[in-house]
Scaffold this motif. Structure first.
Motif, PDB file in Angstrom:
ATOM      1  N   VAL A  79       4.077 -35.676 -64.510  1.00 34.09           N
ATOM      2  CA  VAL A  79       3.495 -35.898 -65.833  1.00 34.09           C
ATOM      3  C   VAL A  79       4.631 -35.794 -66.843  1.00 34.09           C
ATOM      4  O   VAL A  79       5.357 -34.791 -66.863  1.00 34.09           O
ATOM      5  CB  VAL A  79       2.406 -34.864 -66.160  1.00 34.09           C
ATOM      6  CG1 VAL A  79       1.944 -35.016 -67.609  1.00 34.09           C
ATOM      7  CG2 VAL A  79       1.226 -35.020 -65.220  1.00 34.09           C
ATOM      8  N   THR A  80       4.796 -36.826 -67.671  1.00 38.04           N
ATOM      9  CA  THR A  80       5.856 -36.841 -68.674  1.00 38.04           C
ATOM     10  C   THR A  80       5.246 -37.019 -70.058  1.00 38.04           C
ATOM     11  O   THR A  80       4.417 -37.913 -70.254  1.00 38.04           O
ATOM     12  CB  THR A  80       6.854 -37.985 -68.416  1.00 38.04           C
ATOM     13  OG1 THR A  80       7.393 -37.857 -67.095  1.00 38.04           O
ATOM     14  CG2 THR A  80       7.989 -37.949 -69.435  1.00 38.04           C
ATOM     15  N   ALA A  81       5.635 -36.187 -70.995  1.00 37.95           N
ATOM     16  CA  ALA A  81       5.160 -36.291 -72.385  1.00 37.95           C
ATOM     17  C   ALA A  81       6.372 -36.366 -73.298  1.00 37.95           C
ATOM     18  O   ALA A  81       7.313 -35.576 -73.156  1.00 37.95           O
ATOM     19  CB  ALA A  81       4.291 -35.101 -72.755  1.00 37.95           C
ATOM     20  N   HIS A  82       6.341 -37.301 -74.231  1.00 38.55           N
ATOM     21  CA  HIS A  82       7.444 -37.513 -75.164  1.00 38.55           C
ATOM     22  C   HIS A  82       6.897 -37.418 -76.582  1.00 38.55           C
ATOM     23  O   HIS A  82       5.908 -38.093 -76.923  1.00 38.55           O
ATOM     24  CB  HIS A  82       8.074 -38.885 -74.932  1.00 38.55           C
ATOM     25  CG  HIS A  82       9.208 -39.194 -75.876  1.00 38.55           C
ATOM     26  ND1 HIS A  82      10.519 -38.900 -75.583  1.00 38.55           N
ATOM     27  CD2 HIS A  82       9.202 -39.746 -77.130  1.00 38.55           C
ATOM     28  CE1 HIS A  82      11.276 -39.278 -76.601  1.00 38.55           C
ATOM     29  NE2 HIS A  82      10.511 -39.790 -77.543  1.00 38.55           N
ATOM     30  N   PHE A  83       7.523 -36.598 -77.430  1.00 40.48           N
ATOM     31  CA  PHE A  83       7.086 -36.408 -78.813  1.00 40.48           C
ATOM     32  C   PHE A  83       8.243 -36.737 -79.754  1.00 40.48           C
ATOM     33  O   PHE A  83       9.327 -36.147 -79.622  1.00 40.48           O
ATOM     34  CB  PHE A  83       6.644 -34.971 -79.072  1.00 40.48           C
ATOM     35  CG  PHE A  83       5.493 -34.527 -78.240  1.00 40.48           C
ATOM     36  CD1 PHE A  83       4.189 -34.759 -78.643  1.00 40.48           C
ATOM     37  CD2 PHE A  83       5.705 -33.856 -77.037  1.00 40.48           C
ATOM     38  CE1 PHE A  83       3.121 -34.342 -77.879  1.00 40.48           C
ATOM     39  CE2 PHE A  83       4.645 -33.442 -76.267  1.00 40.48           C
ATOM     40  CZ  PHE A  83       3.341 -33.688 -76.678  1.00 40.48           C
ATOM     41  N   PRO A  84       8.053 -37.642 -80.705  1.00 40.69           N
ATOM     42  CA  PRO A  84       9.108 -37.892 -81.698  1.00 40.69           C
ATOM     43  C   PRO A  84       9.140 -36.765 -82.727  1.00 40.69           C
ATOM     44  O   PRO A  84       8.112 -36.191 -83.079  1.00 40.69           O
ATOM     45  CB  PRO A  84       8.681 -39.214 -82.340  1.00 40.69           C
ATOM     46  CG  PRO A  84       7.193 -39.234 -82.186  1.00 40.69           C
ATOM     47  CD  PRO A  84       6.898 -38.532 -80.886  1.00 40.69           C
ATOM     48  N   LEU A  85      10.335 -36.435 -83.198  1.00 36.93           N
ATOM     49  CA  LEU A  85      10.511 -35.412 -84.229  1.00 36.93           C
ATOM     50  C   LEU A  85      11.294 -36.019 -85.378  1.00 36.93           C
ATOM     51  O   LEU A  85      12.216 -36.817 -85.169  1.00 36.93           O
ATOM     52  CB  LEU A  85      11.288 -34.204 -83.674  1.00 36.93           C
ATOM     53  CG  LEU A  85      10.682 -33.456 -82.490  1.00 36.93           C
ATOM     54  CD1 LEU A  85      11.632 -32.348 -82.056  1.00 36.93           C
ATOM     55  CD2 LEU A  85       9.318 -32.890 -82.848  1.00 36.93           C
ATOM     56  N   SER A  86      10.956 -35.639 -86.588  1.00 37.16           N
ATOM     57  CA  SER A  86      11.707 -36.075 -87.764  1.00 37.16           C
ATOM     58  C   SER A  86      12.587 -34.945 -88.243  1.00 37.16           C
ATOM     59  O   SER A  86      12.447 -33.794 -87.829  1.00 37.16           O
ATOM     60  CB  SER A  86      10.741 -36.494 -88.895  1.00 37.16           C
ATOM     61  OG  SER A  86       9.991 -35.382 -89.344  1.00 37.16           O
ATOM     62  N   ALA A  87      13.494 -35.276 -89.160  1.00 43.15           N
ATOM     63  CA  ALA A  87      14.367 -34.241 -89.729  1.00 43.15           C
ATOM     64  C   ALA A  87      13.547 -33.193 -90.462  1.00 43.15           C
ATOM     65  O   ALA A  87      13.855 -32.004 -90.441  1.00 43.15           O
ATOM     66  CB  ALA A  87      15.390 -34.890 -90.676  1.00 43.15           C
ATOM     67  N   GLU A  88      12.459 -33.616 -91.117  1.00 45.32           N
ATOM     68  CA  GLU A  88      11.599 -32.674 -91.834  1.00 45.32           C
ATOM     69  C   GLU A  88      10.931 -31.732 -90.864  1.00 45.32           C
ATOM     70  O   GLU A  88      10.741 -30.553 -91.141  1.00 45.32           O
ATOM     71  CB  GLU A  88      10.548 -33.437 -92.656  1.00 45.32           C
ATOM     72  CG  GLU A  88      11.148 -34.226 -93.804  1.00 45.32           C
ATOM     73  CD  GLU A  88      10.050 -34.916 -94.587  1.00 45.32           C
ATOM     74  OE1 GLU A  88       8.873 -34.784 -94.219  1.00 45.32           O
ATOM     75  OE2 GLU A  88      10.385 -35.576 -95.598  1.00 45.32           O
ATOM     76  N   ASP A  89      10.566 -32.252 -89.656  1.00 43.61           N
ATOM     77  CA  ASP A  89       9.947 -31.383 -88.658  1.00 43.61           C
ATOM     78  C   ASP A  89      10.889 -30.267 -88.241  1.00 43.61           C
ATOM     79  O   ASP A  89      10.478 -29.116 -88.064  1.00 43.61           O
ATOM     80  CB  ASP A  89       9.567 -32.197 -87.424  1.00 43.61           C
ATOM     81  CG  ASP A  89       8.410 -33.145 -87.688  1.00 43.61           C
ATOM     82  OD1 ASP A  89       7.607 -32.815 -88.576  1.00 43.61           O
ATOM     83  OD2 ASP A  89       8.308 -34.178 -87.021  1.00 43.61           O
ATOM     84  N   GLU A  90      12.165 -30.602 -88.102  1.00 35.88           N
ATOM     85  CA  GLU A  90      13.111 -29.576 -87.668  1.00 35.88           C
ATOM     86  C   GLU A  90      13.338 -28.532 -88.745  1.00 35.88           C
ATOM     87  O   GLU A  90      13.540 -27.364 -88.477  1.00 35.88           O
ATOM     88  CB  GLU A  90      14.439 -30.231 -87.275  1.00 35.88           C
ATOM     89  CG  GLU A  90      14.312 -31.156 -86.075  1.00 35.88           C
ATOM     90  CD  GLU A  90      15.674 -31.659 -85.607  1.00 35.88           C
ATOM     91  OE1 GLU A  90      16.602 -30.832 -85.549  1.00 35.88           O
ATOM     92  OE2 GLU A  90      15.796 -32.846 -85.324  1.00 35.88           O
ATOM     93  N   ARG A  91      13.311 -28.964 -90.015  1.00 35.04           N
ATOM     94  CA  ARG A  91      13.500 -28.003 -91.115  1.00 35.04           C
ATOM     95  C   ARG A  91      12.292 -27.135 -91.317  1.00 35.04           C
ATOM     96  O   ARG A  91      12.374 -25.973 -91.649  1.00 35.04           O
ATOM     97  CB  ARG A  91      13.856 -28.750 -92.410  1.00 35.04           C
ATOM     98  CG  ARG A  91      15.237 -29.365 -92.410  1.00 35.04           C
ATOM     99  CD  ARG A  91      15.594 -29.732 -93.826  1.00 35.04           C
ATOM    100  NE  ARG A  91      14.631 -30.620 -94.439  1.00 35.04           N
ATOM    101  CZ  ARG A  91      14.717 -31.947 -94.391  1.00 35.04           C
ATOM    102  NH1 ARG A  91      15.697 -32.534 -93.720  1.00 35.04           N
ATOM    103  NH2 ARG A  91      13.795 -32.700 -94.985  1.00 35.04           N
ATOM    104  N   ASP A  92      11.097 -27.749 -91.157  1.00 34.87           N
ATOM    105  CA  ASP A  92       9.853 -27.030 -91.435  1.00 34.87           C
ATOM    106  C   ASP A  92       8.911 -27.218 -90.262  1.00 34.87           C
ATOM    107  O   ASP A  92       8.133 -28.150 -90.221  1.00 34.87           O
ATOM    108  CB  ASP A  92       9.197 -27.560 -92.718  1.00 34.87           C
ATOM    109  CG  ASP A  92       7.950 -26.795 -93.092  1.00 34.87           C
ATOM    110  OD1 ASP A  92       7.681 -25.767 -92.440  1.00 34.87           O
ATOM    111  OD2 ASP A  92       7.244 -27.228 -94.019  1.00 34.87           O
TER     112      ASP A  92
END
Length: 385
Positions: free
Chosen positions: A370-383
């Protein structure tokens, strides 16, 4: 007398106040107007009857707006053509025009206004009455147009308000549906995982109770721990369903900080469980953290229940703009055509809701992946919240 009868009586009495008030104003106002218009026809019983037809018709304004509009138009036009004094007699007509247009009978409102104006002008010409000048007639016509336009504006304002209310209601229903789906997923994950572990440990305990009773205690302790955790999580979810604000949850929403505990508990079911991690670990957004934990939990549940595996690995990949996980086992694998149950569908929905993906394939060891991939933004990493 039933309880509904007094309510119906009060409703009828409330509907009477407008006709009574308008009738009093039109009759008394017409008598008063005659004092300044002595050249016009002297008030009599017919004038009183004509002045009361419109107000009486207003009693049925909500049920029959077009019929009431017709009655007020005819009575007002007759009143004016018979040369009774100008005055508040037009009040019931104005009310009926506004009500008809606001109720959606726009054409009827415009036709009634045109009928009263042109009927009055042409009727006076036919009767040889030429007291009013052309400018006065045009001013009256312009006043009629403004009256209907104002009614149209009021109707448009109400329709916009109703549209906003409908949109708000639809948004509330949509959010309620999404919340029900989220809670259903939580219930499925909690129940499926813990019951699967309890089932496996119960089987181990039954197998050992006669041959090695001292080791059966370990399985029973695992059953007790799994059932306790299941009850705590179910109580938290049911508290949300009840919309209870009496107390805060006894434990935080499960996330990857509980992964080690989850893996340890799964290993108690007889599996060899290991974890690997790549990249620089960092805090994930709460929604991604929660979804990742639940996907891993559901994957391990499926391994315990269906795969026949002896070893399972959980792999975490932290990237700058993404987070990815996959769960491998060395079990029986998966056929080319997979009939998906609620668990796989729920995992895919969790990933898709966050803009990610979830796929199932055969693992390199021949088991299930089972493989799950989630995109992250720069804002996600900060907050991360």
């Amino acid at each position: 007398m039933t309880s509904s009868e007094p309510t119906s009586t009060r409703r009828r009495l409330r509907r009477l106040w407008l006709p009574l008030a308008i009738g009093l104003v039109q009759v008394a106002g017409s008598y008063g107007a005659y004092r300044g218009q002595l050249e016009r026809r002297e008030p009599d019983a017919l004038m009183v009857v004509l002045a009361l037809i419109g107000p009486i018709a207003l009693y049925w304004l909500r049920q029959r707006p077009v019929l009431v509009l017709t009655a007020t138009t005819i009575s007002t036009l007759t009143f004016m053509l018979l040369q009774y004094p100008y005055g508040p007699v037009i009040l019931s007509f104005v009310i009926s025009v506004f009500s008809a247009v606001i109720a959606g009978h726009r054409l009827a409102g415009w036709v009634a206004a045109a009928a009263l104006y042109f009927g009055h002008v042409l009727g006076r010409i036919a009767l040889g009455i030429n007291e009013d000048g052309i400018y006065q007639s045009l001013a009256v016509g312009a006043w009629f147009v403004v009256m209907v336009i104002v009614a149209e504006l009021v109707r448009n304002g109400r329709e916009r308000s109703a549209a906003v209310a409908r949109t708000r209601k639809q948004e509330e229903l949509r959010r309620a549906g999404e919340e029900r789906l989220r809670i259903a997923q939580e219930l499925h994950d909690v129940v499926a995982h813990h019951i699967s572990l309890i089932n496996v440990q119960a089987g181990v305990a039954l197998h050992l109770v006669d041959r090695q009773p001292e080791q059966a205690g370990t399985a029973l302790a695992a059953i007790k721990e799994a059932s306790k955790e299941a009850l705590v999580e179910l109580r938290s979810i049911v508290g949300v369903l009840r919309q209870s604000d009496e107390s805060a949850p006894r434990q935080p929403v499960p996330g990857l900080e509980r992964l080690e505990h989850l893996l340890s508990r799964t290993s108690g079911a007889g599996l060899e469980v290991y974890k690997t991690s790549a990249g620089l670990p960092h805090a994930l957004p709460t929604s991604v953290d929660r979804a990742a934990f639940r996907i891993i939990q559901e994957s391990l549940t499926n391994v315990v229940r269906h795969s026949g595996a002896t070893k399972v690995g959980v792999h975490l990949q932290y990237g700058g703009t993404f987070f990815e996980l996959w769960v491998d086992d060395d079990g029986n694998g998966v056929p080319e055509t997979v009939v998906e149950g609620n668990g796989l569908v729920g995992m895919r929905e969790r990933a898709t809701a966050l803009g990610g993906t979830m796929t199932t394939t055969r693992s390199p060891s021949g088991g299930f992946r089972v493989t799950a991939h989630f995109p992250l933004s720069a804002e996600d990493e900060r907050d991360p919240d």
